[in-house]
Scaffold this motif. Structure first.
Motif, PDB file in Angstrom:
ATOM      1  N   GLU A 265       0.834  -1.215   0.000  1.00  0.00           N
ATOM      2  CA  GLU A 265       0.000   0.000   0.000  1.00  0.00           C
ATOM      3  C   GLU A 265       0.868   1.266   0.000  1.00  0.00           C
ATOM      4  OE1 GLU A 265      -3.483   0.123  -0.235  1.00  0.00           O
ATOM      5  OE2 GLU A 265      -3.099  -1.974  -0.718  1.00  0.00           O
ATOM      6  N   ALA A 266       1.921   1.249   0.812  1.00  0.00           N
ATOM      7  CA  ALA A 266       2.785   2.437   0.895  1.00  0.00           C
ATOM      8  C   ALA A 266       3.517   2.656  -0.429  1.00  0.00           C
ATOM      9  CB  ALA A 266       3.786   2.280   2.043  1.00  0.00           C
ATOM     10  N   LEU A 267       4.005   1.570  -1.031  1.00  0.00           N
ATOM     11  CA  LEU A 267       4.708   1.694  -2.311  1.00  0.00           C
ATOM     12  C   LEU A 267       3.765   2.207  -3.398  1.00  0.00           C
ATOM     13  CD1 LEU A 267       6.789  -1.600  -2.040  1.00  0.00           C
ATOM     14  CD2 LEU A 267       7.769   0.702  -2.235  1.00  0.00           C
ATOM     15  N   TRP A 268       2.518   1.738  -3.365  1.00  0.00           N
ATOM     16  CA  TRP A 268       1.540   2.216  -4.353  1.00  0.00           C
ATOM     17  C   TRP A 268       1.274   3.716  -4.143  1.00  0.00           C
ATOM     18  CZ3 TRP A 268      -3.322   4.402  -3.817  1.00  0.00           C
ATOM     19  CH2 TRP A 268      -3.994   4.635  -5.037  1.00  0.00           C
TER      20      TRP A 268
ATOM     21  N   ASP B 291       6.402   8.106   5.254  1.00  0.00           N
ATOM     22  CA  ASP B 291       5.211   8.822   5.723  1.00  0.00           C
ATOM     23  C   ASP B 291       3.934   8.128   5.235  1.00  0.00           C
ATOM     24  OD1 ASP B 291       6.978  10.600   6.854  1.00  0.00           O
ATOM     25  OD2 ASP B 291       6.704  12.168   5.335  1.00  0.00           O
ATOM     26  N   HIS B 292       3.977   7.635   3.985  1.00  0.00           N
ATOM     27  CA  HIS B 292       2.817   6.894   3.471  1.00  0.00           C
ATOM     28  C   HIS B 292       2.580   5.621   4.282  1.00  0.00           C
ATOM     29  CE1 HIS B 292       1.610   9.269   0.075  1.00  0.00           C
ATOM     30  NE2 HIS B 292       2.796   9.227  -0.510  1.00  0.00           N
TER      31      HIS B 292
ATOM     32  N   MET C 279      -1.039   2.847   7.786  1.00  0.00           N
ATOM     33  CA  MET C 279      -1.248   2.049   9.002  1.00  0.00           C
ATOM     34  C   MET C 279      -2.191   2.772   9.967  1.00  0.00           C
ATOM     35  SD  MET C 279       2.293  -0.047   9.675  1.00  0.00           S
ATOM     36  CE  MET C 279       3.433   1.325   9.831  1.00  0.00           C
ATOM     37  N   ALA C 280      -2.096   4.101  10.010  1.00  0.00           N
ATOM     38  CA  ALA C 280      -3.020   4.879  10.856  1.00  0.00           C
ATOM     39  C   ALA C 280      -4.448   4.749  10.336  1.00  0.00           C
ATOM     40  CB  ALA C 280      -2.588   6.345  10.903  1.00  0.00           C
ATOM     41  N   ASP C 281      -4.603   4.814   9.010  1.00  0.00           N
ATOM     42  CA  ASP C 281      -5.932   4.655   8.410  1.00  0.00           C
ATOM     43  C   ASP C 281      -6.517   3.284   8.752  1.00  0.00           C
ATOM     44  OD1 ASP C 281      -5.556   7.126   7.258  1.00  0.00           O
ATOM     45  OD2 ASP C 281      -5.175   6.372   5.228  1.00  0.00           O
ATOM     46  N   ALA C 282      -5.660   2.255   8.645  1.00  0.00           N
ATOM     47  CA  ALA C 282      -6.118   0.886   8.922  1.00  0.00           C
ATOM     48  C   ALA C 282      -6.530   0.745  10.385  1.00  0.00           C
ATOM     49  CB  ALA C 282      -5.025  -0.117   8.580  1.00  0.00           C
ATOM     50  N   LEU C 283      -5.741   1.352  11.267  1.00  0.00           N
ATOM     51  CA  LEU C 283      -6.033   1.254  12.698  1.00  0.00           C
ATOM     52  C   LEU C 283      -7.399   1.869  13.013  1.00  0.00           C
ATOM     53  CD1 LEU C 283      -5.088   0.404  15.458  1.00  0.00           C
ATOM     54  CD2 LEU C 283      -3.752   2.517  15.597  1.00  0.00           C
ATOM     55  N   GLU C 284      -7.705   2.964  12.350  1.00  0.00           N
ATOM     56  CA  GLU C 284      -9.014   3.605  12.561  1.00  0.00           C
ATOM     57  C   GLU C 284     -10.171   2.684  12.229  1.00  0.00           C
ATOM     58  OE1 GLU C 284      -9.813   7.313  10.637  1.00  0.00           O
ATOM     59  OE2 GLU C 284      -7.983   8.213  11.455  1.00  0.00           O
ATOM     60  N   GLN C 285      -9.884   1.728  11.335  1.00  0.00           N
ATOM     61  CA  GLN C 285     -10.955   0.809  10.937  1.00  0.00           C
ATOM     62  C   GLN C 285     -10.790  -0.563  11.565  1.00  0.00           C
ATOM     63  OE1 GLN C 285     -12.096   1.177   6.764  1.00  0.00           O
ATOM     64  NE2 GLN C 285     -10.749   2.942   6.621  1.00  0.00           N
TER      65      GLN C 285
END
Length: 287
Positions: A186-189, A212-213, A218-224
């Motif tokens: 995901e970060a590489l994309w 940073d990506h 990972m922060a976005d994923a944690l929120e969900q």
DNA sequence: AATCGAGCCTGCAGGC
DNA sequence: TGCCTGCAGGCTCGAT
């Protein structure tokens, strides 16, 4: 399995449900779950009995429960690694045990017990001395991007000296911890970088943006509540996260790139799958 | 010194 | 209905 967001979901569950409780009995079954504890499974179980779980902590994908005796400052920890398929579940002792339950902790308050369930047994338990709050066996793991002491500039410099593909470097837990195959893809994309680009050939600012990506995704994923495609990846109550709906690259072979519409490709790389956009993430020449 | 690849496990999906 | 192969959120270790 579980990468940083999923492990953090488990850590929070443990902080809510087992912190402060005292172990009445521990059962550690079989050699594999305790293979990192040289004196063996029975010895590990014996050493846990009667101790109080003072807190639940995490660095990258490593989780530990600080062990205390009464009011004394904890000097030892039970380290839990979930491997590819490990779960820590808080359950009513009267409910049937899932298959592949390798450890059980019961508590003096008689409440829900803690079960370690691990289908593939790549995970396990071990004990280590705490030094400055970190188990000695976790000290070699790099700080993860959410650690207050995470040093972004130092990580960029470390990445830059690695003569290896950038994806391999992202997955190296001694460089930066917490990132696994999902969040690397995901970060590489997001950064528009092919995973086989040589780390040392990237510019400092490009590495910084990529890191940073990785932190952002990972922060976005944690929120969900993390990413789970099946019941292997659940919190201590057995509930799944739903970040799988938000994945742009991982597991998206053949789907349209959300940015440019090109069909996503899958490649074998370092003995595992990598999914990327052939247009946004140009494969380096000569690799 | 670093870097690479194989190996550790079980279960599931898909092809024949 | 099998049986076989390949694949899965990770890490460690031996060979170069």
């Amino acid at each position: 399995m579980p990468e940083l967001p999923e492990v953090e979901v488990v850590r929070r569950g443990l902080a809510d449900h087992v912190a402060g409780r005292t172990i009445a009995a521990a059962e550690v079954r079989g050699h594999r779950v305790a293979r990192r504890h040289v004196p063996g499974a029975q010895d590990l179980a014996d050493r846990l009995r009667g101790r109080t779980l003072a807190g639940a902590h995490r660095r990258g994908k490593y989780l530990w429960l600080a062990l205390a005796d009464g009011g004394v400052v904890p000097d030892e920890a039970l380290i839990v690694h979930l491997g590819m398929s490990g779960q820590m579940l808080v359950a009513d002792p009267r409910t049937p045990e899932p298959r592949h339950t390798h450890a059980r902790l019961t508590f003096t308050d008689g409440g829900g017990e803690l079960r370690f369930v691990d289908q593939r047994t790549f995970g396990g338990f071990s004990l280590a001395e705490l030094v400055d709050g970190v188990p000695t066996s976790v000290a070699h793991i790099a700080l993860d991007p959410f650690d207050p002491d995470y040093d972004r500039a130092a990580v960029i410099a470390d990445v830059k000296r690695r003569r290896s593909g950038i994806k391999r470097v992202l997955l190296n837990q001694a460089v930066v911890s917490g990132i696994g195959n999902i969040y690397a893809d995901e970060a590489l994309w997001r950064a528009g970088i092919h995973g086989e680009r040589l780390a040392s050939a990237l510019t400092g600012p490009a590495i910084g943006r990529l890191l940073d990506h990785a932190k952002d995704v990972m922060a976005d994923a944690l929120e969900q509540g993390g990413t789970s495609f099946d019941e292997l990846y659940v919190n201590v109550n057995g509930a799944s996260g739903y970040f799988d709906r938000s994945l742009s690259a991982y597991g998206q072979e053949g789907r349209a790139c959300p940015r440019c519409g090109t069909a996503m490709r899958r490649e074998q790389f370092m003995n595992r799958s990598s999914t990327s956009c052939p247009r946004c993430q140009v494969r380096p020449r000569g690799v």
